[in-house]
Design an enzyme around this catalytic site. Structure first.
Site, mmCIF file in Angstrom:
data_model
loop_
_atom_site.group_PDB
_atom_site.id
_atom_site.type_symbol
_atom_site.label_atom_id
_atom_site.label_comp_id
_atom_site.label_asym_id
_atom_site.label_seq_id
_atom_site.Cartn_x
_atom_site.Cartn_y
_atom_site.Cartn_z
ATOM 1 N N ARG A 136 36.114 -7.357 -21.516
ATOM 2 C CA ARG A 136 37.122 -8.140 -22.240
ATOM 3 C C ARG A 136 36.924 -8.043 -23.757
ATOM 4 O O ARG A 136 37.586 -8.745 -24.513
ATOM 5 C CB ARG A 136 37.065 -9.588 -21.780
ATOM 6 C CG ARG A 136 37.437 -9.773 -20.316
ATOM 7 C CD ARG A 136 37.126 -11.170 -19.813
ATOM 8 N NE ARG A 136 37.873 -12.171 -20.540
ATOM 9 C CZ ARG A 136 37.343 -13.250 -21.095
ATOM 10 N NH1 ARG A 136 36.028 -13.445 -21.027
ATOM 11 N NH2 ARG A 136 38.093 -14.113 -21.741
ATOM 12 N N HIS A 149 17.929 -14.081 -21.824
ATOM 13 C CA HIS A 149 17.939 -15.044 -20.722
ATOM 14 C C HIS A 149 18.301 -14.359 -19.404
ATOM 15 O O HIS A 149 17.675 -14.612 -18.368
ATOM 16 C CB HIS A 149 18.946 -16.154 -21.031
ATOM 17 C CG HIS A 149 19.005 -17.218 -19.984
ATOM 18 N ND1 HIS A 149 18.011 -18.159 -19.819
ATOM 19 C CD2 HIS A 149 19.937 -17.500 -19.037
ATOM 20 C CE1 HIS A 149 18.323 -18.969 -18.829
ATOM 21 N NE2 HIS A 149 19.489 -18.595 -18.331
ATOM 22 N N TYR A 187 32.867 -25.090 -15.363
ATOM 23 C CA TYR A 187 33.491 -25.015 -16.688
ATOM 24 C C TYR A 187 34.139 -23.645 -16.903
ATOM 25 O O TYR A 187 35.278 -23.542 -17.362
ATOM 26 C CB TYR A 187 32.451 -25.280 -17.766
ATOM 27 C CG TYR A 187 32.977 -25.072 -19.161
ATOM 28 C CD1 TYR A 187 33.654 -26.075 -19.830
ATOM 29 C CD2 TYR A 187 32.815 -23.848 -19.811
ATOM 30 C CE1 TYR A 187 34.156 -25.891 -21.096
ATOM 31 C CE2 TYR A 187 33.319 -23.643 -21.082
ATOM 32 C CZ TYR A 187 33.985 -24.669 -21.717
ATOM 33 O OH TYR A 187 34.496 -24.458 -22.971
ATOM 34 N N THR A 208 25.564 -27.216 -24.043
ATOM 35 C CA THR A 208 24.234 -26.959 -24.600
ATOM 36 C C THR A 208 23.331 -28.171 -24.419
ATOM 37 O O THR A 208 22.127 -28.029 -24.159
ATOM 38 C CB THR A 208 24.334 -26.579 -26.087
ATOM 39 O OG1 THR A 208 25.220 -25.466 -26.237
ATOM 40 C CG2 THR A 208 22.972 -26.196 -26.635
ATOM 41 N N GLN A 211 21.940 -28.007 -21.041
ATOM 42 C CA GLN A 211 20.868 -27.020 -20.999
ATOM 43 C C GLN A 211 19.570 -27.602 -21.561
ATOM 44 O O GLN A 211 18.490 -27.429 -20.997
ATOM 45 C CB GLN A 211 21.256 -25.778 -21.794
ATOM 46 C CG GLN A 211 22.296 -24.910 -21.110
ATOM 47 C CD GLN A 211 21.705 -24.144 -19.944
ATOM 48 O OE1 GLN A 211 20.512 -24.214 -19.672
ATOM 49 N NE2 GLN A 211 22.535 -23.407 -19.234
#
Length: 314
Positions: A136, A149, A187, A208, A211
């Site tokens: 994309r 990550h 989400y 965040t 997290q």
């Protein structure tokens, strides 16, 4: 010197393979670290080099339906993983304190082995997050944090599943991580569903925070080991590594939080420029944490040189 080094590495590798837990030997991607390492090296190479150059002179693909399906599947998969971790001990027999590794072949231990491997395998499925970004042309979302990550998690978990698949208190962070991913992929699915669902995404900036909460929970739970009078956990090295993992990623995501929501360095920037006919066009550039932010529908211009985590105009 070189021959001795090669001999030492060979002995270490042979010793490691010989210590592979018999309960997980026949699972896919568990026979050797070479297989999973090769996949992850190819993933990094594709994300940073091959993918951006492949898409440089192509239009971005419209993959909304594929992303909706993918995100819903990931919600279901991670919800199932959380349930299996709970039923394997966390909601049944575990104390949530000093829970030891179970080396037996009891039904509960084998259930924990299966879900530990499934969690590990799910990390390879999550590499598709980056593939969607590349196709994309959302290269600005493929940051160092995103790539690190996605590649570090499956690599590190191979070692844990290989040696201690029924890891007791060492499996808590996996259950928490899967629970967070249920929220995240929900989400992402709503985001990919189109503008009519944007009103349900008011909690974007809290992603965040979720997290950060995850890493606090992981660190607090595993830190109990250091203050208990007696806890004979069989692989204390895992305790130290999990604590460092939680602390390290807490720092990384804290830095992102400061940059994005306090300093505003990574928030969408809108540049209004008049066209020849007097109308106004919007140039929107999103620089976001590639993993923990919206799969966005804002425009992204990549008519320049693509570099790690940003787009440089030429």
């Amino acid at each position: 010197m070189l021959r001795e080094a090669i001999t030492s590495v060979t002995k270490f590798y042979s010793n490691l393979i010989s210590r592979t837990d018999a309960r997980v030997k026949d699972y896919p991607l568990m026979q050797s670290p070479i297989q999973m390492t090769s996949i992850l090296v190819a993933y990094i190479f594709f994300s940073v080099y091959v993918g951006p150059r492949m898409m440089a002179n192509r239009k971005p693909f419209g993959l909304n339906r594929a992303m909706i399906t993918y995100n819903l599947c990931m919600v279901s998969l991670n919800a199932y993983i959380v349930y299996e971790f709970m039923m394997s001990g966390w909601a049944t027999t575990f104390t949530w304190r000093c829970d030891l590794i179970d080396p037996s072949t009891s039904p509960q231990a084998l259930r924990m082995v299966r879900v530990a491997w499934l969690f590990y395998f799910s990390k390879f499925i999550e590499l598709l997050d980056t593939v969607f970004f590349v196709l994309r042309k959302k290269q600005s979302q493929i940051t160092f944090l995103h790539v690190f990550h996605h590649s570090f998690m499956p690599w590190s978990w191979w070692w844990g599943v290989t040696l201690t698949p029924a890891g007791g208190m060492g499996s808590f962070h996996a259950m928490v991580n899967a629970a967070v991913h249920v929220i995240m992929y929900t989400y992402y699915g709503l985001s990919a569903a189109g503008p009519r669902f944007q009103k349900y995404l008011w909690w974007k900036k809290h992603m965040t925070a979720i997290q950060l909460t995850q890493f606090v929970l992981i660190s607090v739970h595993i830190s109990q080991y250091y203050v208990m009078e007696e806890c004979y956990y069989q692989f204390p090295l895992w305790i130290h590594l999990i604590w460092m993992y939680g602390f390290f990623f807490f720092l990384l995501f804290s830095n992102f939080w400061v940059q994005a929501y306090i300093k505003g360095n990574r928030l969408p920037a809108v540049d209004h420029k008049p066209n020849q006919n007097g109308s106004t066009s919007e140039h929107v550039t999103i620089v976001a944490n590639g993993k923990h932010h919206e799969n966005g529908h804002a425009q992204h211009y990549a008519n320049g040189k693509i570099v790690m985590g940003k787009v440089k105009k030429i």
